[in-house]
Design an enzyme around this catalytic site. Structure first.
Site, PDB file in Angstrom:
ATOM      1  N   HIS A 142       0.871  -0.935   0.314  1.00  0.00           N
ATOM      2  CA  HIS A 142       0.215  -0.100  -0.100  1.00  0.00           C
ATOM      3  C   HIS A 142       0.457   0.999  -0.168  1.00  0.00           C
ATOM      4  O   HIS A 142       2.198   1.066   0.417  1.00  0.00           O
ATOM      5  CB  HIS A 142      -0.792   0.377   1.452  1.00  0.00           C
ATOM      6  CG  HIS A 142      -0.292   0.112   2.779  1.00  0.00           C
ATOM      7  ND1 HIS A 142       0.511  -0.955   3.338  1.00  0.00           N
ATOM      8  CD2 HIS A 142      -0.710   1.849   3.059  1.00  0.00           C
ATOM      9  CE1 HIS A 142       0.728  -0.482   4.697  1.00  0.00           C
ATOM     10  NE2 HIS A 142       0.752   1.087   4.655  1.00  0.00           N
ATOM     11  N   GLN A 144       0.167   6.179   0.487  1.00  0.00           N
ATOM     12  CA  GLN A 144      -1.100   6.356   1.151  1.00  0.00           C
ATOM     13  C   GLN A 144      -0.583   8.457   0.298  1.00  0.00           C
ATOM     14  O   GLN A 144      -0.161   8.553  -0.790  1.00  0.00           O
ATOM     15  CB  GLN A 144       0.215   6.781   2.592  1.00  0.00           C
ATOM     16  CG  GLN A 144      -0.046   6.072   3.475  1.00  0.00           C
ATOM     17  CD  GLN A 144       0.054   5.796   4.566  1.00  0.00           C
ATOM     18  OE1 GLN A 144      -0.583   7.271   5.778  1.00  0.00           O
ATOM     19  NE2 GLN A 144       1.672   5.632   5.181  1.00  0.00           N
TER      20      GLN A 144
END
Length: 324
Positions: A142, A144
């Site tokens: 992931h 951000q």
């Protein structure tokens, strides 16, 4: 507590987010980003997830009553999102196929466009922290996105330098840098039709590569369909090259630098690029930011960029062999 505090020495804002200390320690056998967790859809390719413990929010609390004429505070207004790269818990950016990464590029673009619609937000920052050594507690792949109500100091300095260069030479600073790197050649790691990966002349980190668009453009939204495909291609190859250096997933901080939003139009002089900050200086030795780097912002690279660029080109060749 969640608020912004102004540093009058550097003329920069600091995010105070003590509530993030209360983030729970996730069970080792459970991940909120995996399908079946109840937190994300059971089926997705890439996905936007609102941060559960944001440093910035669009409904911020009122700042504590600690401000003075000298010490200013402001609401911690902004946006914090998590971008999930894949439903697969153990995959990496380099292991995704290019078509999958293109979907990630499209999601980044969509979120950039959506977040900038909030006129209070002045900079949309897309980034990824990877690896335990940079403090990552969630291994699921992931990145951000932060939407800041101000332009962060490093970006402010880059914008000012780019504007000055344009005024003095009539040219884009990063376009000139790409020309210099291509002419010299020894610090270029790879290229495709639309992007170039190189280790900058002034690299602060031994393996701190940049990816830059060859065409002068300012944001993801300015890219053509072909350019987005080639961004996916060079992202995969660049991260794959870092992983091939020492044959393990190389930790890094990946930071996307785009035009600011809802302010002065900097499109004539600022240029889209991605900066990598890998904290390792060899296979098993970390490069620490000590007093000179942290206290004086006077960086010291213990290696020669030209030598490390050669290592990276060799790693790129190994990556291509494995890929084929």
């Amino acid at each position: 507590m969640a608020e912004l505090r102004y540093n009058p020495l550097t003329k920069d804002w600091v995010m105070i987010a003590s509530h993030r200390q209360n983030r729970p320690q996730m069970p080792k056998d459970w991940c909120p980003f995996c399908p079946g967790s109840g937190k994300v859809p059971d089926h997705y390719v890439v996905y936007k997830y609102d941060n559960d413990f944001p440093a910035l929010s669009q409904n911020p609390p009122k700042p504590d009553e600690v401000s003075t004429e000298l010490y200013q505070t402001a609401e911690s207004y902004g946006k914090c999102e998590v971008i999930l790269y894949s439903p697969e818990h153990t995959t990496t950016l380099a292991q995704l196929v290019e078509g999958h990464i293109r979907k990630l590029v499209d999601l980044w673009t969509e979120r950039f466009e959506t977040i900038k619609e909030d006129k209070k937000i002045k900079y949309v920052f897309i980034f990824e922290n990877r690896g335990d050594v940079v403090g990552v507690t969630m291994p699921h792949p992931h990145g951000q996105i932060y939407g800041y109500p101000f332009v962060p100091k490093k970006l402010e300095l880059e914008l000012a330098a780019s504007k000055e260069h344009k005024e003095n030479t009539g040219k884009c600073l990063i376009c000139n840098m790409i020309e210099e790197e291509q002419k010299f050649g020894q610090r270029v790691i790879m290229e495709n039709d639309d992007f170039i990966t190189f280790l900058p002349f002034y690299s602060e980190y031994p393996y701190g590569v940049y990816i830059a668009s060859k065409r002068h453009l300012g944001t993801l939204s300015d890219m053509s369909d072909a350019e987005k495909n080639n961004l996916a291609n060079i992202l995969k190859s660049t991260v794959g090259t870092l992983d091939s250096l020492f044959d393990y997933p190389f930790p890094y901080m990946m930071c996307m630098h785009q035009l600011p939003v809802n302010g002065e139009d900097a499109s004539e002089y600022y240029h889209y690029h991605i900066e990598f900050f890998p904290p390792m200086r060899s296979k098993d030795k970390q490069k620490f930011n000590a007093s000179s780097e942290t206290g004086a912002w006077a960086h010291c690279n213990p290696t020669a960029p030209e030598e490390k660029a050669q290592e990276l080109r060799e790693a790129y060749a190994r990556y291509l062999e494995k890929k084929n």
